[in-house]
Design an enzyme around this catalytic site. Structure first.
Site, PDB file in Angstrom:
ATOM      1  N   THR A  18      -5.188   4.508  -1.765  1.00  0.00           N
ATOM      2  CA  THR A  18      -5.857   4.684  -0.478  1.00  0.00           C
ATOM      3  C   THR A  18      -6.603   6.009  -0.396  1.00  0.00           C
ATOM      4  O   THR A  18      -6.233   6.974  -1.086  1.00  0.00           O
ATOM      5  CB  THR A  18      -4.800   4.612   0.647  1.00  0.00           C
ATOM      6  OG1 THR A  18      -5.391   4.996   1.878  1.00  0.00           O
ATOM      7  CG2 THR A  18      -3.638   5.570   0.385  1.00  0.00           C
ATOM      8  N   ASP A  19      -7.575   6.081   0.508  1.00  0.00           N
ATOM      9  CA  ASP A  19      -8.260   7.361   0.754  1.00  0.00           C
ATOM     10  C   ASP A  19      -7.378   8.353   1.513  1.00  0.00           C
ATOM     11  O   ASP A  19      -7.698   9.540   1.599  1.00  0.00           O
ATOM     12  CB  ASP A  19      -9.583   7.139   1.509  1.00  0.00           C
ATOM     13  CG  ASP A  19      -9.430   6.468   2.877  1.00  0.00           C
ATOM     14  OD1 ASP A  19      -8.299   6.134   3.259  1.00  0.00           O
ATOM     15  OD2 ASP A  19     -10.456   6.286   3.559  1.00  0.00           O
ATOM     16  N   GLU A  20      -6.265   7.858   2.087  1.00  0.00           N
ATOM     17  CA  GLU A  20      -5.422   8.747   2.906  1.00  0.00           C
ATOM     18  C   GLU A  20      -4.768   9.850   2.081  1.00  0.00           C
ATOM     19  O   GLU A  20      -4.290  10.834   2.642  1.00  0.00           O
ATOM     20  CB  GLU A  20      -4.357   7.941   3.661  1.00  0.00           C
ATOM     21  CG  GLU A  20      -4.975   6.894   4.550  1.00  0.00           C
ATOM     22  CD  GLU A  20      -4.130   6.475   5.741  1.00  0.00           C
ATOM     23  OE1 GLU A  20      -3.082   7.090   5.993  1.00  0.00           O
ATOM     24  OE2 GLU A  20      -4.537   5.520   6.420  1.00  0.00           O
ATOM     25  N   ASP A  59      11.509  -8.043  -5.994  1.00  0.00           N
ATOM     26  CA  ASP A  59      11.285  -6.646  -5.618  1.00  0.00           C
ATOM     27  C   ASP A  59      10.735  -5.874  -6.821  1.00  0.00           C
ATOM     28  O   ASP A  59      11.300  -5.957  -7.919  1.00  0.00           O
ATOM     29  CB  ASP A  59      12.653  -6.084  -5.198  1.00  0.00           C
ATOM     30  CG  ASP A  59      12.565  -4.745  -4.510  1.00  0.00           C
ATOM     31  OD1 ASP A  59      11.555  -4.044  -4.683  1.00  0.00           O
ATOM     32  OD2 ASP A  59      13.536  -4.406  -3.807  1.00  0.00           O
ATOM     33  N   TYR A  98       3.436   7.847   4.754  1.00  0.00           N
ATOM     34  CA  TYR A  98       2.751   6.804   3.980  1.00  0.00           C
ATOM     35  C   TYR A  98       1.814   7.426   2.945  1.00  0.00           C
ATOM     36  O   TYR A  98       1.864   7.101   1.754  1.00  0.00           O
ATOM     37  CB  TYR A  98       1.964   5.878   4.920  1.00  0.00           C
ATOM     38  CG  TYR A  98       0.924   5.035   4.200  1.00  0.00           C
ATOM     39  CD1 TYR A  98       1.303   4.004   3.347  1.00  0.00           C
ATOM     40  CD2 TYR A  98      -0.450   5.285   4.362  1.00  0.00           C
ATOM     41  CE1 TYR A  98       0.344   3.241   2.673  1.00  0.00           C
ATOM     42  CE2 TYR A  98      -1.405   4.533   3.702  1.00  0.00           C
ATOM     43  CZ  TYR A  98      -1.000   3.518   2.855  1.00  0.00           C
ATOM     44  OH  TYR A  98      -1.937   2.770   2.179  1.00  0.00           O
ATOM     45  N   PHE A 157      -0.627  -4.049  -5.824  1.00  0.00           N
ATOM     46  CA  PHE A 157      -0.867  -3.868  -4.386  1.00  0.00           C
ATOM     47  C   PHE A 157       0.424  -3.557  -3.629  1.00  0.00           C
ATOM     48  O   PHE A 157       0.359  -3.006  -2.529  1.00  0.00           O
ATOM     49  CB  PHE A 157      -1.413  -5.166  -3.752  1.00  0.00           C
ATOM     50  CG  PHE A 157      -2.780  -5.591  -4.192  1.00  0.00           C
ATOM     51  CD1 PHE A 157      -3.910  -5.035  -3.625  1.00  0.00           C
ATOM     52  CD2 PHE A 157      -2.943  -6.585  -5.160  1.00  0.00           C
ATOM     53  CE1 PHE A 157      -5.179  -5.448  -3.997  1.00  0.00           C
ATOM     54  CE2 PHE A 157      -4.205  -7.013  -5.536  1.00  0.00           C
ATOM     55  CZ  PHE A 157      -5.320  -6.442  -4.964  1.00  0.00           C
ATOM     56  N   LYS A 183       1.978   7.314  -1.186  1.00  0.00           N
ATOM     57  CA  LYS A 183       0.900   6.790  -2.036  1.00  0.00           C
ATOM     58  C   LYS A 183       0.407   7.877  -2.994  1.00  0.00           C
ATOM     59  O   LYS A 183       0.096   7.594  -4.164  1.00  0.00           O
ATOM     60  CB  LYS A 183      -0.257   6.264  -1.182  1.00  0.00           C
ATOM     61  CG  LYS A 183       0.047   5.010  -0.373  1.00  0.00           C
ATOM     62  CD  LYS A 183       0.373   3.788  -1.207  1.00  0.00           C
ATOM     63  CE  LYS A 183      -0.813   3.235  -1.965  1.00  0.00           C
ATOM     64  NZ  LYS A 183      -0.477   1.917  -2.612  1.00  0.00           N
TER      65      LYS A 183
END
Ligand code: NAD
Ligand code: DAU
Length: 359
Positions: free
Chosen positions: A135-137, A60, A161, A82, A165
């Site tokens: 991420t682009d989010e 972990d 989410y 990742f 991030k």
């Protein structure tokens, strides 16, 4: 310090594609630290079972002692991070795991890496890299005519989410700014390709189409994503790791904006072509509009011109060609598909789709 890299989450979709392509290109030793959650599948990397350059450690990223001891034992020259909880719908159903792995886990990793890095000699410190895969989010949602997200677009995450991030991106930035840790961050658009867990739109629709099941399209199907073939993402990560400017962020995108309904129609046609339908008719007949995702971002689009300008990267794959390869891959890997369509997968499909399909 050795030429080894430590990859976290390397048994997931993008991580396993990355490790396979790393072995074929750079070729140095890889330590893969992965908790093997429902999304992690060591079989993705079974071709490396006898390769002395590859080691899988089940563990972990929140375990500080484990991370610290791995760093000192293997002396990596870089980290490619990742490991994450990655599915937006799951973050709406159970956000806690996203805060734990994506925020706390990234903090533990950064903090342990800072300790290790600070003990290196000056030359090794200068050569070391921590690449944070994001991420682009984090940028939120675009209107139909808005310009694409650039590296200077303000953060505006909308799902748990995306918020987790975004928090991890801020931590990565802070470890660079405060202590000089050589961090690079990449913000990428939607990936597709081999080994993607079939909870995400493209593999879910491919497999449902093959099985003659309903193809669930959220809302009006006009949400837009900018699709990138996973191998192009891996090539971009290698370029940033090897030549990116420390402390910078790089957007990665496919120049392939498509509405969800366009994507689903195309998959139906490819499946019809490769496995002609019997009596049930064209796969497009299976398309079912279902209850929308709460807070569903309308449009993502990436401006990747900084990465092209500075590092010469461009996506090699066109969307239609990449999707054809992807459908072919799922058809040709039925035992992989069977092995992942088990407990956790079936539970999720029941939880996410029973009520949605009933409307
Ligand atoms: P994935 O869900 O397929 O894989 C995640 C991997 O992380 C799994 O192998 C899982 O076992 C591992 N993991 C989860 N929690 C862990 C923990 N606490 N410790 C160690 N390992 C753990 O995800 P993916 O789609 O391959 O995404 C990889 C990364 O890329 C994520 O950080 C994601 O946010 C980012 N990203 C994904 C996309 C996309 O379209 N899939 C696009 C842009 C960015
Ligand atoms: O933009 C990058 C992000 O892309 C990554 O950071 C995430 O890890 C990755 O999961 C992906 O997020 P999305 O939410 O865009 O991907 P997903 O495949 O879940 O959904 C793509 C689009 O399809 C989205 O608009 C929701 C819609 N959808 C999804 C599913 C699973 C459907 O219409 N039906 C479905 O059953």
């Amino acid at each position: 310090m050795r030429d080894t890299i430590l990859v976290t989450g390397g048994a997931g979709f993008i991580g396993s594609n990355f490790i396979l392509s790393w072995m074929e290109t750079a070729g140095s030793e890889v330590i893969n630290l992965d908790l093997l959650t429902y999304a992690g599948n060591p079989a993705n990397l079974s071709s490396l079972d006898r390769d002395p350059r590859y080691l899988l450690v089940r563990g972990d990223i929140c375990d500080a002692d484990l991370v610290g001891s791995l760093l000192r034992k293997h002396q990596p020259r870089g980290i490619v991070h990742f490991a994450a909880e990655s599915h937006v719908d799951r973050s709406i159903a159970s956000p806690g795991a996203f805060i734990r792995t994506n925020v706390q886990g990234t903090f533990v990793l950064l903090d342990q890496v800072k300790g290790y890095w600070s003990e290196l000699n000056a030359a090794d410190q200068a050569a070391f890299r921590f690449l944070h895969v994001s991420t682009d989010e984090v940028y939120g949602s675009l209107g139909a005519h808005d310009p694409a997200f650039s590296e200077t677009t303000a953060y505006s995450p909308n799902s748990p989410y995306a918020a987790s991030k975004a928090a991890s991106d801020h931590l990565a930035r802070a470890y660079h700014h405060t202590w000089g840790l050589p961090v690079l961050t990449t913000n990428c658009s939607n990936n597709y390709g081999p080994f993607q867990f079939p909870e995400k739109l493209i593999p879910l629709v491919i497999l449902n189409a093959l099985e003659g099941k309903p193809l669930p399209v959220y809302g009006d199907g006009k949400n837009v994503r900018d699709w990138l073939f996973v191998e192009d993402h891996c090539a971009a990560i290698r370029a940033v790791l090897q030549r990116g400017r420390v402390g910078e962020t790089y957007n990665i995108g496919g120049n392939s904006e498509r509405t969800n309904i366009e994507v689903v129609n195309l998959i139906c046609d490819l499946v019809d072509e490769m496995r002609p339908p019997r009596s049930s008719g064209a796969r497009r007949n299976l398309i079912t509009f279902v209850k929308d995702r709460p807070g569903h971002d309308r449009r993502y689009a990436i401006d990747a011109s900084k990465l092209t300008r500075e590092l010469g990267w461009q996506p090699a794959e066109q969307f239609e060609g990449g999707l054809r390869k992807t459908v072919r891959w799922y058809l040709d890997h039925s035992s992989w598909v069977e092995s992942v369509q088990t407990g956790a997968y079936l539970e999720w499909i029941t939880q996410n789709y029973t009520e949605r399909l009933a409307i």
